[in-house]
Design a protein around this motif. Structure first.
Motif, PDB file in Angstrom:
ATOM      1  N   SER A 226       0.835  -1.197   0.000  1.00  0.00           N
ATOM      2  CA  SER A 226       0.000   0.000   0.000  1.00  0.00           C
ATOM      3  C   SER A 226       0.873   1.251   0.000  1.00  0.00           C
ATOM      4  N   THR A 227       0.291   2.342  -0.414  1.00  0.00           N
ATOM      5  CA  THR A 227       1.032   3.606  -0.364  1.00  0.00           C
ATOM      6  C   THR A 227       1.307   3.992   1.080  1.00  0.00           C
ATOM      7  N   ARG A 228       0.387   3.675   1.963  1.00  0.00           N
ATOM      8  CA  ARG A 228       0.588   3.994   3.383  1.00  0.00           C
ATOM      9  C   ARG A 228       1.831   3.294   3.934  1.00  0.00           C
ATOM     10  N   ALA A 229       2.005   2.036   3.607  1.00  0.00           N
ATOM     11  CA  ALA A 229       3.177   1.290   4.074  1.00  0.00           C
ATOM     12  C   ALA A 229       4.460   1.861   3.465  1.00  0.00           C
ATOM     13  N   ALA A 230       4.413   2.230   2.196  1.00  0.00           N
ATOM     14  CA  ALA A 230       5.583   2.811   1.538  1.00  0.00           C
ATOM     15  C   ALA A 230       5.909   4.188   2.112  1.00  0.00           C
ATOM     16  N   GLU A 231       4.875   4.975   2.426  1.00  0.00           N
ATOM     17  CA  GLU A 231       5.113   6.284   3.035  1.00  0.00           C
ATOM     18  C   GLU A 231       5.721   6.151   4.425  1.00  0.00           C
ATOM     19  N   ALA A 232       5.280   5.143   5.181  1.00  0.00           N
ATOM     20  CA  ALA A 232       5.858   4.887   6.503  1.00  0.00           C
ATOM     21  C   ALA A 232       7.328   4.493   6.367  1.00  0.00           C
TER      22      ALA A 232
END
Length: 66
Positions: A22-28
């Protein structure tokens, strides 16, 4: 459709982290890399090409597809 994401470094010339689901995981992951001292201006989240993710090609500029 992009289903995997990673952290791209222009300086490194490729993905330095990923794939993430997910983009959320990549942003983290990007935020963590910045906390570890990486240059925030150099890192960005990009989708991996669904046909060439094993070659770590970005979806928006895949060398095989474009």
């Amino acid at each position: 459709m992009v289903s995997e994401w990673g952290v791209w470094s222009d300086f490194a010339g490729g993905f330095i982290y990923g794939p993430c689901d997910s983009t959320r995981a990549a942003e983290a992951a990007r935020d963590e890399l910045i906390e570890q001292g990486e240059d925030s201006d150099d890192l960005r989240v990009r989708g991996l090409c669904p046909d060439h993710s094993d070659e770590a090609q970005p979806a928006d500029a895949c060398e095989e597809c474009n």
